[in-house]
Design a protein around this motif. Structure first.
Motif, PDB file in Angstrom:
ATOM      1  N   THR A 156      -1.033  -3.848   5.646  1.00  0.00           N
ATOM      2  CA  THR A 156      -1.219  -4.549   4.368  1.00  0.00           C
ATOM      3  C   THR A 156      -1.773  -3.618   3.299  1.00  0.00           C
ATOM      4  OG1 THR A 156      -1.638  -6.625   5.515  1.00  0.00           O
ATOM      5  CG2 THR A 156      -2.375  -6.463   3.222  1.00  0.00           C
ATOM      6  N   LEU A 157      -1.164  -3.683   2.129  1.00  0.00           N
ATOM      7  CA  LEU A 157      -1.718  -3.050   0.945  1.00  0.00           C
ATOM      8  C   LEU A 157      -2.657  -4.039   0.265  1.00  0.00           C
ATOM      9  CD1 LEU A 157       1.468  -1.565  -0.737  1.00  0.00           C
ATOM     10  CD2 LEU A 157      -0.488  -0.217  -0.021  1.00  0.00           C
ATOM     11  N   LEU A 158      -3.794  -3.555  -0.185  1.00  0.00           N
ATOM     12  CA  LEU A 158      -4.625  -4.312  -1.114  1.00  0.00           C
ATOM     13  C   LEU A 158      -4.674  -3.504  -2.395  1.00  0.00           C
ATOM     14  CD1 LEU A 158      -7.623  -5.752   0.954  1.00  0.00           C
ATOM     15  CD2 LEU A 158      -5.649  -6.968   0.002  1.00  0.00           C
ATOM     16  N   GLY A 159      -4.281  -4.123  -3.469  1.00  0.00           N
ATOM     17  CA  GLY A 159      -4.193  -3.384  -4.720  1.00  0.00           C
ATOM     18  C   GLY A 159      -4.818  -4.104  -5.887  1.00  0.00           C
ATOM     19  N   TRP A 160      -4.948  -3.378  -6.973  1.00  0.00           N
ATOM     20  CA  TRP A 160      -5.444  -3.915  -8.237  1.00  0.00           C
ATOM     21  C   TRP A 160      -4.390  -3.700  -9.317  1.00  0.00           C
ATOM     22  CZ3 TRP A 160      -9.863  -6.673  -8.611  1.00  0.00           C
ATOM     23  CH2 TRP A 160     -10.807  -6.544  -7.595  1.00  0.00           C
ATOM     24  N   PHE A 176       0.130  -1.694 -12.736  1.00  0.00           N
ATOM     25  CA  PHE A 176      -0.533  -1.224 -11.537  1.00  0.00           C
ATOM     26  C   PHE A 176      -1.747  -0.379 -11.894  1.00  0.00           C
ATOM     27  CE2 PHE A 176      -1.138   0.329  -7.362  1.00  0.00           C
ATOM     28  CZ  PHE A 176      -1.300   1.697  -7.422  1.00  0.00           C
ATOM     29  N   VAL A 177      -2.822  -0.538 -11.120  1.00  0.00           N
ATOM     30  CA  VAL A 177      -4.026   0.262 -11.315  1.00  0.00           C
ATOM     31  C   VAL A 177      -4.285   1.152 -10.087  1.00  0.00           C
ATOM     32  CG1 VAL A 177      -6.522   0.198 -11.683  1.00  0.00           C
ATOM     33  CG2 VAL A 177      -5.049  -1.481 -12.829  1.00  0.00           C
ATOM     34  N   ALA A 178      -4.431   0.532  -8.940  1.00  0.00           N
ATOM     35  CA  ALA A 178      -4.743   1.299  -7.729  1.00  0.00           C
ATOM     36  C   ALA A 178      -4.429   0.446  -6.509  1.00  0.00           C
ATOM     37  CB  ALA A 178      -6.214   1.706  -7.707  1.00  0.00           C
ATOM     38  N   ALA A 179      -4.246   1.109  -5.359  1.00  0.00           N
ATOM     39  CA  ALA A 179      -3.993   0.380  -4.121  1.00  0.00           C
ATOM     40  C   ALA A 179      -4.486   1.187  -2.930  1.00  0.00           C
ATOM     41  CB  ALA A 179      -2.505   0.068  -3.961  1.00  0.00           C
ATOM     42  N   ASN A 180      -4.754   0.474  -1.865  1.00  0.00           N
ATOM     43  CA  ASN A 180      -5.207   1.073  -0.616  1.00  0.00           C
ATOM     44  C   ASN A 180      -4.403   0.467   0.524  1.00  0.00           C
ATOM     45  OD1 ASN A 180      -6.949   0.766   1.961  1.00  0.00           O
ATOM     46  ND2 ASN A 180      -7.983   2.392   0.853  1.00  0.00           N
ATOM     47  N   ARG A 181      -3.909   1.322   1.422  1.00  0.00           N
ATOM     48  CA  ARG A 181      -3.141   0.832   2.562  1.00  0.00           C
ATOM     49  C   ARG A 181      -4.038   0.773   3.785  1.00  0.00           C
ATOM     50  NH1 ARG A 181       2.140   0.398   2.859  1.00  0.00           N
ATOM     51  NH2 ARG A 181       2.529   1.939   1.221  1.00  0.00           N
ATOM     52  N   ARG A 182      -4.103  -0.403   4.395  1.00  0.00           N
ATOM     53  CA  ARG A 182      -5.023  -0.647   5.503  1.00  0.00           C
ATOM     54  C   ARG A 182      -4.765   0.277   6.687  1.00  0.00           C
ATOM     55  NH1 ARG A 182      -7.820  -5.445   7.529  1.00  0.00           N
ATOM     56  NH2 ARG A 182      -8.099  -5.281   9.776  1.00  0.00           N
ATOM     57  N   ASP A 219      -3.657   3.393   7.201  1.00  0.00           N
ATOM     58  CA  ASP A 219      -4.100   4.784   7.243  1.00  0.00           C
ATOM     59  C   ASP A 219      -5.080   5.149   6.136  1.00  0.00           C
ATOM     60  OD1 ASP A 219      -1.004   6.181   5.829  1.00  0.00           O
ATOM     61  OD2 ASP A 219      -2.490   4.776   5.044  1.00  0.00           O
ATOM     62  N   GLY A 220      -5.474   4.176   5.348  1.00  0.00           N
ATOM     63  CA  GLY A 220      -6.447   4.432   4.298  1.00  0.00           C
ATOM     64  C   GLY A 220      -5.889   5.145   3.086  1.00  0.00           C
ATOM     65  N   SER A 221      -4.564   5.311   3.019  1.00  0.00           N
ATOM     66  CA  SER A 221      -3.966   5.985   1.866  1.00  0.00           C
ATOM     67  C   SER A 221      -4.328   5.249   0.578  1.00  0.00           C
ATOM     68  CB  SER A 221      -2.450   6.029   2.000  1.00  0.00           C
ATOM     69  OG  SER A 221      -2.072   6.810   3.099  1.00  0.00           O
ATOM     70  N   THR A 222      -4.567   6.022  -0.474  1.00  0.00           N
ATOM     71  CA  THR A 222      -4.890   5.429  -1.768  1.00  0.00           C
ATOM     72  C   THR A 222      -3.883   5.894  -2.812  1.00  0.00           C
ATOM     73  OG1 THR A 222      -6.417   7.242  -2.244  1.00  0.00           O
ATOM     74  CG2 THR A 222      -7.352   5.249  -1.273  1.00  0.00           C
ATOM     75  N   TYR A 223      -3.677   5.047  -3.799  1.00  0.00           N
ATOM     76  CA  TYR A 223      -2.692   5.293  -4.842  1.00  0.00           C
ATOM     77  C   TYR A 223      -3.309   4.893  -6.171  1.00  0.00           C
ATOM     78  CZ  TYR A 223       0.052   4.791  -0.570  1.00  0.00           C
ATOM     79  OH  TYR A 223       0.518   4.903   0.718  1.00  0.00           O
ATOM     80  N   TYR A 224      -3.039   5.646  -7.214  1.00  0.00           N
ATOM     81  CA  TYR A 224      -3.615   5.383  -8.530  1.00  0.00           C
ATOM     82  C   TYR A 224      -2.579   5.530  -9.630  1.00  0.00           C
ATOM     83  CZ  TYR A 224      -8.147   5.967  -6.219  1.00  0.00           C
ATOM     84  OH  TYR A 224      -9.232   5.837  -5.394  1.00  0.00           O
ATOM     85  N   ALA A 225      -2.740   4.722 -10.666  1.00  0.00           N
ATOM     86  CA  ALA A 225      -1.984   4.941 -11.889  1.00  0.00           C
ATOM     87  C   ALA A 225      -2.535   6.194 -12.567  1.00  0.00           C
ATOM     88  CB  ALA A 225      -2.109   3.737 -12.804  1.00  0.00           C
ATOM     89  N   ASP A 226      -1.668   6.915 -13.251  1.00  0.00           N
ATOM     90  CA  ASP A 226      -2.106   8.140 -13.933  1.00  0.00           C
ATOM     91  C   ASP A 226      -3.232   7.860 -14.927  1.00  0.00           C
ATOM     92  OD1 ASP A 226       1.209   9.672 -14.113  1.00  0.00           O
ATOM     93  OD2 ASP A 226      -0.295   9.659 -12.517  1.00  0.00           O
ATOM     94  N   THR A 278       6.027  -1.109  -1.961  1.00  0.00           N
ATOM     95  CA  THR A 278       5.653   0.077  -2.733  1.00  0.00           C
ATOM     96  C   THR A 278       4.373  -0.234  -3.513  1.00  0.00           C
ATOM     97  OG1 THR A 278       7.977   0.655  -2.949  1.00  0.00           O
ATOM     98  CG2 THR A 278       6.436   1.713  -4.470  1.00  0.00           C
ATOM     99  N   PRO A 279       3.369   0.635  -3.410  1.00  0.00           N
ATOM    100  CA  PRO A 279       2.068   0.300  -4.001  1.00  0.00           C
ATOM    101  C   PRO A 279       2.095  -0.100  -5.472  1.00  0.00           C
ATOM    102  CG  PRO A 279       1.839   2.186  -2.564  1.00  0.00           C
ATOM    103  CD  PRO A 279       3.308   1.896  -2.649  1.00  0.00           C
ATOM    104  N   ALA A 280       2.903   0.564  -6.283  1.00  0.00           N
ATOM    105  CA  ALA A 280       2.875   0.311  -7.717  1.00  0.00           C
ATOM    106  C   ALA A 280       3.842  -0.786  -8.163  1.00  0.00           C
ATOM    107  CB  ALA A 280       3.189   1.595  -8.471  1.00  0.00           C
ATOM    108  N   ASP A 281       4.561  -1.370  -7.229  1.00  0.00           N
ATOM    109  CA  ASP A 281       5.565  -2.380  -7.552  1.00  0.00           C
ATOM    110  C   ASP A 281       5.002  -3.784  -7.314  1.00  0.00           C
ATOM    111  OD1 ASP A 281       9.022  -2.959  -6.428  1.00  0.00           O
ATOM    112  OD2 ASP A 281       7.755  -4.001  -7.889  1.00  0.00           O
TER     113      ASP A 281
END
Length: 122
Positions: free
Chosen positions: A32-36, A47-53, A55-62, A102-105
């Motif tokens: 599961t992704l949890l995102g903002w 999209f602002v940011a997301a974390n994937r449960r 593996d702990g991967s994180t994603y951010y908007a520029d 996809t985290p930003a979608d």
């Protein structure tokens, strides 16, 4: 079904900090992704940011890289968004969301919180 409840919004001066919290309940899965996301008046949700449960991967908007940090407590099924060096353009309603895609979608998220207002005064 996953239920999400956000908290921590408010009014802050430019340059200040806020931390948002999103508590998840119900069924969550390892991938599961949890995102903002956020939505400012007259603008589309972004999209602002997301974390994937899994593996702990994180994603951010520029636009928030280097200023915002997303973190997660899997034991509590809670995700946090620490926001530093806030700018007036960060003013928006911030939404927590759970998804698998996809985290930003935004279309890949199946549950959304009610939103919390963040206002940054200049």
């Amino acid at each position: 079904q996953v239920q999400l409840v956000e908290s921590g919004g408010g009014l802050v001066q430019a340059g200040g900090s806020l931390e948002l919290t999103c508590a998840a309940s119900g069924r969550t899965f390892s991938r599961t992704l949890l995102g903002w996301f956020r939505q400012a008046p007259g603008k589309e949700r972004e999209f602002v940011a997301a974390n994937r449960r899994s593996d702990g991967s994180t994603y951010y908007a520029d636009s928030v890289k280097g200023r915002f940090t997303i973190s997660r407590d899997n034991a509590k099924d809670t995700v946090y968004l620490q926001m530093n060096s806030l700018k007036s353009e960060d003013t928006a309603v911030y939404y927590c969301a759970a998804g698998w895609g996809t985290p930003a979608d935004a279309s890949g998220y199946f549950s959304w919180g009610q939103g919390t207002q963040v206002t940054v005064s200049s």
